[in-house]
Motif scaffolding. Structure first.
Motif, PDB file in Angstrom:
ATOM      1  N   GLY A 177      49.713  33.016  48.066  1.00 57.99           N
ATOM      2  CA  GLY A 177      51.010  32.693  48.660  1.00 57.99           C
ATOM      3  C   GLY A 177      50.914  31.897  49.947  1.00 57.99           C
ATOM      4  N   GLU A 178      49.838  32.067  50.707  1.00 55.59           N
ATOM      5  CA  GLU A 178      49.664  31.310  51.947  1.00 55.59           C
ATOM      6  C   GLU A 178      48.599  30.228  51.821  1.00 55.59           C
ATOM      7  N   CYS A 179      47.588  30.466  50.997  1.00 53.08           N
ATOM      8  CA  CYS A 179      46.455  29.531  50.944  1.00 53.08           C
ATOM      9  C   CYS A 179      46.638  28.433  49.896  1.00 53.08           C
ATOM     10  N   GLN A 180      47.296  28.743  48.780  1.00 57.67           N
ATOM     11  CA  GLN A 180      47.581  27.749  47.731  1.00 57.67           C
ATOM     12  C   GLN A 180      49.016  27.954  47.245  1.00 57.67           C
ATOM     13  N   PRO A 181      49.987  27.817  48.128  1.00 61.40           N
ATOM     14  CA  PRO A 181      51.371  28.210  47.791  1.00 61.40           C
ATOM     15  C   PRO A 181      51.982  27.453  46.627  1.00 61.40           C
ATOM     16  N   THR A 182      51.521  26.242  46.355  1.00 60.17           N
ATOM     17  CA  THR A 182      52.123  25.494  45.247  1.00 60.17           C
ATOM     18  C   THR A 182      51.695  26.045  43.884  1.00 60.17           C
TER      19      THR A 182
END
Length: 710
Positions: free
Chosen positions: A193-198
């Motif tokens: 959710g924060e490191c690879q949100p896409t």
């Protein structure tokens, strides 16, 4: 001025406005989102806007880092000319003078101490072409065995685990599009959710479709909030937790017996081992209840489909490699490989973390995931490079071990490209002191990083907007990154710099490339027949297909979406399960009366790695302009810490001062500090230099510390 006059001038200004569109892709995480930068010019004014572009991975989505990436690429502090250190200050020189200086110093060092007096420290944020050329440059132009890269601190545990267990290391073993159709997902030590949100929409859609999601993390995060079950384990106890899950799977006979018999070696030993363990003891070790361990096991093993994803939370430990092997044991025990919506994904951290680890930057590796110690591999690559096999050096050592050799005086010089080891390595005080001992340090970078400040010579590089080349995302999808802007000032592409230095050192005939595409075509041949086979790819095919997943062995091949449909990549076509102890071979630091709290580290959404690029973005810096420490309210009360106050965190190796953030999202026995800041906020000053015995990964995720008021 009247409203009519204002309208007139506004219309005139708009009439003179021009627009330029630059195609590119994000330089940050491993999703590699495609995007366009739109530049509007009106007189001397320039405005920028970034929009997502349709692609098979992120479907046109962008996160805040991608939206503001141009701010660092266009920053006024970009390096634009070579700089030499004179009387402690950097002064500009010409490229010709810089190259002469390099030749003089490298030649002198190698004549006096041998070829291995020089070392090369690479990066997982550069293109495939540049990663390939780095390996060739070290071994052919410098003739040194000492080359490694910052991906050693990121992906080495997952890479080694996949190679040892499955015979091949690709970020995902099956297609990204299959995630929404998996019935159960385990997210182990990964904060997507924060490191690879896409990527989050894939998991959100899976949950909408009825998937049961299990998250393993000492913290509550935006990712764990999506989960049906959060296993909030004690830092460093991952291996034991997965033994507990396996214990239940074998005890309840939730295994795929046919798959194990035909496709896996070592399962009987694993079965006997995990059944000999007591679930009560594992619960005590991990801090996870027996009920939750049993539920996780049955929820994952019972459905026909399921996938497991891991990241640094599991991997950055002294038993990171074998802990990931235990996750693979779970997949193998339940037969979840080589089938639709079944498989493993290592969520790569750096932008080209996958591609950069495939083509020769690692100490023991040659292009195509070949081994530098294998005679046939050596002969093949030597032939591609136009040298004899005997001229190829043997394997070197890992990134941190190179720094130890610098400290010991065995390595005298370093060529450093697009990396910042003073901030990113464990025991950061030691690293800075060691690098200061170098007789000659050349740094190639966009900015004057903390490590570049130690250099004798700095060479200006180009940004993602200027430097074309291929990148391999976490799926194993190879794409061409367009770069349509001209280099700033006298900055040169990393591959151009390597070719210029090689020519200066007398190896120019082996580095006579005029474009990134030319280098890629040699890379294709070098990878041919290797595990990471790019031979069937070309720039035109990559453009036409919006990327291809390797292996792609010939030009008629459409790329490999799902691995292991017909067996694993070992010679007998079977995977290798392994017994995993609850306690690591290399002991992790334990809490004690003097250092009673665990410290773990990680990312925040607005920053990337050591922050050299993102801290130059005003929009991203504004979101997180300083570091902080997460503290549970009960822990804060015990130490008389108030919210938003400065506190001191200290380990055996050093101390930092950061601002408190009181939250119930963290365990009571654990502190969390992000790692994107330098100097007095550099959390890696506190981390021990203990290394995983298999992959040489430092133990960033487990340190013993104490907390005091400032």
């Amino acid at each position: 001025m009247t409203s009519k006059m204002l309208a007139y001038f506004r219309e005139k200004e708009q009439g003179n406005e021009t627009e330029h569109v630059y195609d590119s892709q994000c330089p940050f995480c491993s999703v590699q989102c495609k995007m366009q930068l739109i530049e509007s010019r009106s007189g001397n004014r320039r405005r920028y806007k970034t929009i997502g572009k349709a692609n098979p991975t992120s479907n046109g989505r962008l996160c805040i880092k991608g939206m503001h990436a141009h701010q660092h690429a266009l920053h006024k502090e970009r390096l634009t000319q070579p700089m030499i250190k004179s009387d402690g200050q950097f002064v500009p020189i010409s490229w010709a003078e810089a190259l002469d200086y390099i030749k003089e110093n490298i030649t002198e060092l190698q004549q006096k101490y041998g070829y291995d007096a020089m070392s090369v420290y690479g990066s997982a944020s550069i293109t495939n072409e540049e990663a390939y050329l780095m390996g060739k440059f070290a071994r052919v132009a410098l003739k040194t065995k000492y080359i490694d890269y910052n991906g050693r601190l990121c992906m080495s545990a997952a890479a080694s685990a996949a190679t040892l267990t499955l015979g091949i290391d690709r970020g995902m073993t099956n297609g990204l599009q299959e995630i929404p159709e998996a019935e159960c997902l385990i997210l182990a030590g990964t904060n997507i959710g924060e490191c690879q949100p896409t990527l989050m929409p894939y998991f959100e859609q899976a949950k909408k479709n009825g998937a049961f999601i299990i998250a393993v993390d000492p913290r509550e995060t935006s990712t764990t909030k999506l989960a049906n079950l959060h296993l909030q384990l004690k830092p460093g106890t991952d291996a034991a937790l997965y033994n507990g899950i396996l214990h239940v799977i074998f005890q309840e006979d939730l295994i795929d017996s046919e798959f194990l018999t035909t496709s896996a070696n070592g399962y009987e030993e694993v079965k006997q081992w995990v059944l000999s363990l007591e679930l009560t003891e594992i619960s005590a070790i991990t801090g996870v209840s027996e009920r939750d361990i049993r539920r996780a096991a049955t929820e994952f093993a019972t459905p026909k489909t399921g996938m497991i994803f891991s990241a640094r939370g599991v991997e950055q430990q002294t038993d990171g490699s074998i802990s990931v092997r235990n996750l693979l044991n779970i997949l193998l025990a339940t037969g979840k490989f080589g089938k639709h919506a079944c498989g493993y994904g290592a969520i790569t951290g750096q932008s080209n973390g996958q591609g950069a680890r495939e083509h020769g930057q690692k100490a023991d590796q040659l292009p195509g995931y070949r081994s530098i110690e294998n005679l046939e591999d050596r002969k093949y690559i030597a032939n591609v490079w136009g040298i004899s096999e005997e001229e190829l050096p043997r394997k070197g050592v890992s990134a941190f071990e190179m720094i130890e050799k610098i400290d010991a005086g065995e390595i005298k010089g370093m060529f450093l490209l697009c990396s910042n080891p003073v901030v990113s390595n464990p025991n950061a005080h030691f690293v800075k002191a060691a690098l200061a001992k170098l007789s000659f340090l050349v740094a190639v970078d966009l900015f004057l990083s903390e490590t570049a400040k130690l250099a004798d010579l700095i060479l200006p590089s180009t940004s993602y907007l200027e430097d074309e080349g291929t990148m391999t995302n976490f799926e194993g999808r190879v794409t061409v990154r367009k770069a349509m802007m001209k280099p700033l000032g006298e900055a040169k592409h990393d591959w151009q710099i390597l070719c210029l230095i090689a020519e200066t050192l007398g190896a120019g005939h082996l580095f006579s490339f005029n474009s990134a595409e030319e280098i890629f075509n040699e890379l294709r041949v070098a990878s041919r027949g290797g595990k990471a086979d790019y031979y069937g790819m070309s720039y035109s095919r990559l453009h036409e297909n919006e990327g291809l997943l390797w292996p792609c062995p010939n030009e008629g091949h459409s790329g490999t979406n799902r691995l292991f449909e017909e067996g694993f990549a070992h010679t007998d076509r079977k995977a290798k399960m392994v017994v995993v102890p609850n306690k690591p071979e290399v002991a992790k630091e334990k809490t004690c009366p003097k250092y009673p709290l665990y410290l773990t580290t990680g990312r925040v959404m607005s920053h990337y790695l050591t922050g050299v690029q993102t801290r130059k973005s005003s929009s991203l810096e504004a979101r997180n302009f300083e570091s902080y420490v997460e503290i549970h309210p009960e822990t804060a009360m015990r130490y008389n810490v108030k919210d938003q106050k400065l506190v001191k965190i200290e380990s055996k190796r050093g101390s930092i001062i950061v601002r408190s953030k009181i939250t119930k999202a963290i365990r009571k026995d654990t502190l969390f500090v992000p790692f994107h800041w330098d100097e007095g906020q550099n959390v890696n000053r506190l981390v021990a230099a203990d290394l995983d015995p298999t992959c040489r990964m430092p133990s960033f995720k487990v340190s013993a510390v104490k907390l005091t008021l400032v």
